[in-house]
Design a protein around this motif. Structure first.
Motif, PDB file in Angstrom:
ATOM      1  N   THR A 176       0.768  -1.354   0.030  1.00  0.00           N
ATOM      2  CA  THR A 176      -0.092   0.006  -0.094  1.00  0.00           C
ATOM      3  C   THR A 176       0.963   1.115   0.072  1.00  0.00           C
ATOM      4  OG1 THR A 176      -0.137   0.059   2.282  1.00  0.00           O
ATOM      5  CG2 THR A 176      -1.842  -1.368   1.225  1.00  0.00           C
ATOM      6  N   ARG A 230       1.645  -0.877  -9.468  1.00  0.00           N
ATOM      7  CA  ARG A 230       0.669  -1.769  -9.101  1.00  0.00           C
ATOM      8  C   ARG A 230       0.650  -2.184  -7.570  1.00  0.00           C
ATOM      9  NH1 ARG A 230      -2.107  -4.986 -12.635  1.00  0.00           N
ATOM     10  NH2 ARG A 230      -0.627  -4.655 -14.390  1.00  0.00           N
ATOM     11  N   PHE A 231      -0.273  -1.700  -6.945  1.00  0.00           N
ATOM     12  CA  PHE A 231      -0.326  -1.692  -5.472  1.00  0.00           C
ATOM     13  C   PHE A 231      -1.497  -2.680  -4.908  1.00  0.00           C
ATOM     14  CE2 PHE A 231       1.502   2.076  -6.569  1.00  0.00           C
ATOM     15  CZ  PHE A 231       2.649   2.046  -5.888  1.00  0.00           C
ATOM     16  N   PHE A 272      -5.262   0.177  -4.781  1.00  0.00           N
ATOM     17  CA  PHE A 272      -5.093   0.894  -5.842  1.00  0.00           C
ATOM     18  C   PHE A 272      -6.151   1.608  -6.214  1.00  0.00           C
ATOM     19  CE2 PHE A 272      -6.471  -3.106  -6.785  1.00  0.00           C
ATOM     20  CZ  PHE A 272      -7.382  -3.058  -8.126  1.00  0.00           C
ATOM     21  N   GLY A 295      -6.016   1.890 -14.071  1.00  0.00           N
ATOM     22  CA  GLY A 295      -5.220   2.129 -12.882  1.00  0.00           C
ATOM     23  C   GLY A 295      -4.851   3.613 -12.846  1.00  0.00           C
ATOM     24  N   GLU A 326      -2.763   4.996 -10.832  1.00  0.00           N
ATOM     25  CA  GLU A 326      -1.126   4.734 -10.601  1.00  0.00           C
ATOM     26  C   GLU A 326      -0.447   4.547 -11.743  1.00  0.00           C
ATOM     27  OE1 GLU A 326      -3.215   4.468  -6.752  1.00  0.00           O
ATOM     28  OE2 GLU A 326      -3.395   3.261  -8.565  1.00  0.00           O
TER      29      GLU A 326
END
Length: 412
Positions: free
Chosen positions: A11, A122-123, A126, A308, A310
């Motif tokens: 995270t 990529r978390f 997200f 996404g 991010e």
């Protein structure tokens, strides 16, 4: 000695200096999607687990390995949302949106959660930007969805973009093809990875996504779904492509394109960026005409995509929104100074005030760092208003400061 508290692995914290870029994504989305008639919707961060187990598919990696699931105080199984389509379809039916003129066009932006290996951009927690167009099976709906995602990606300056396009046909088409693919995989079972072998009957299409060398060799000779579409499926796919051609949207037809969710039917697409390396996906989606029935709802057509945030920021140009201009910095710590700041804010000015007990010199330095247009300097017997651009100063009654700043801002 105990360890310092840290955010959970996978995270991240969005820091103040990163917020402006993320706000830029939201502004672009609101402009492009709102201009196309999409309205924003937000669903709960957690839902009943059954919604995702049924909607996403019990055989998918998301359900089998990646969901954050817990039992609440009432003994109910709940899951942090791993994706947005099933919750939006639930909300569409639950709130009677099927009674509105169709299709209903919705967009959303918020956090999602999956227990997967963290990578660049990529978390495990997200943010996704997405749309859902529910209530029409017209190919024009598919083409518009794709065009809107391309427009958002282009506006964000994402580099090296490619669009992969495919079709999964209807569930009946895919069921017939699935038997052909299973037979092919069984014939080469000893060459497949252990993971693919274990899921031949559950989810054979996922074999197209495998990185395992032996599996990839087997898939080179596998039958392709695009070669087994019904005439109706093929016509729908041709109509989508015709509209993309008319809009001059470049794409590559990829007969091996699959996505990790079971509800997709017919049109399937994914945008990738060369700027992201091996994990190049920026966003994608597809049609899901059978999802509502899987969820126990009345039959409803739909298509959607998610990107996404991010990933978009990592691959795109950094064009953050400028921070708000400081119209007035109130240099003073007394009650009169506080009252002036409140009055100025009520008048619509952007105001910052001294909150750290700095010296007069320190306050002026802080005003300069804040980019303030004016500084109100409170003294023992007078109030001085300083124009930070010209350096001019004038002595005023505190009650006249706001009007003077407003007049100066209007002139400027």
């Amino acid at each position: 000695m105990s360890e310092k508290p840290q955010a959970p692995r996978g995270t991240y914290d969005v820091l103040p200096e990163q917020d402006a870029a993320r706000h830029g994504v939201e502004k672009i989305a609101r402009t492009i999607l709102g201009g196309a008639g999409y309205r924003r919707v937000e669903t709960p961060i957690f839902e009943h687990t059954e919604l995702f187990a049924r909607g996403v598919g019990a055989s998918t990696d998301i359900v089998q390995k990646e969901m954050y699931t817990f039992e609440d105080a009432g003994g109910r199984s709940m899951t942090l949302r791993p994706e947005g389509t099933a919750p939006v379809m639930r909300a569409y039916h639950e709130h009677g949106m099927h009674k509105l003129p169709q299709p209903v066009k919705l967009w959303y932006l918020g956090p999602y959660f999956r227990q997967e290996k963290p990578q660049a951009g990529r978390f495990r927690q997200f943010w996704q930007l997405g749309i859902e167009t529910i209530g029409s099976d017209d190919p024009a709906v598919d083409a518009e969805a794709i065009l809107l995602l391309q427009t958002v990606i282009a506006e964000l300056g994402v580099a090296g973009v490619r669009l992969r396009l495919g079709s999964l046909g209807t569930p009946a088409t895919r069921a017939d093809y699935r038997e052909l693919l299973i037979a092919h995989l069984r014939a080469h079972e000893d060459e497949l990875s252990e993971d693919v072998r274990a899921r031949i009957d559950l989810n054979p299409l996922r074999a197209f996504d495998a990185d395992h060398p032996g599996t990839r060799r087997v898939m080179e000779s596998a039958p392709l779904l695009l070669d087994h579409l019904t005439p109706e499926d093929a016509d729908h796919f041709a109509e989508v492509r015709a509209r993309l051609d008319a809009a001059e949207v470049a794409y590559e037809i990829d007969p091996t394109l699959v996505r990790g969710i079971d509800y997709y039917t017919r049109t399937l697409f994914e945008f990738t960026s060369d700027a992201l390396g091996a994990q190049s996906g920026v966003g994608g989606g597809g049609r899901y005409d059978g999802l509502a029935e899987v969820l126990g709802l009345s039959p409803t057509s739909g298509i959607g995509w998610a990107a996404g945030v991010e990933r978009l920021l990592l691959a795109g140009e950094h064009r953050p929104e400028p921070e708000a201009v400081c119209d007035l910095y109130v240099a003073g710590t007394g009650v009169d100074a506080f009252a002036l700041a409140a009055e100025a804010r009520r008048a619509g000015l952007n105001v910052r005030m001294e909150l750290a007990g700095r010296s007069r010199k320190g306050q002026l330095k802080q005003a300069d760092r804040s980019g303030a247009s004016y500084v109100a300097i409170f003294g023992d017997e007078s109030t001085i208003l300083k124009d930070m651009e010209s350096g001019e100063q004038e002595e005023l009654e505190p009650t006249a400061v706001v009007a003077r700043v407003l007049r100066g801002r209007h002139i400027g």
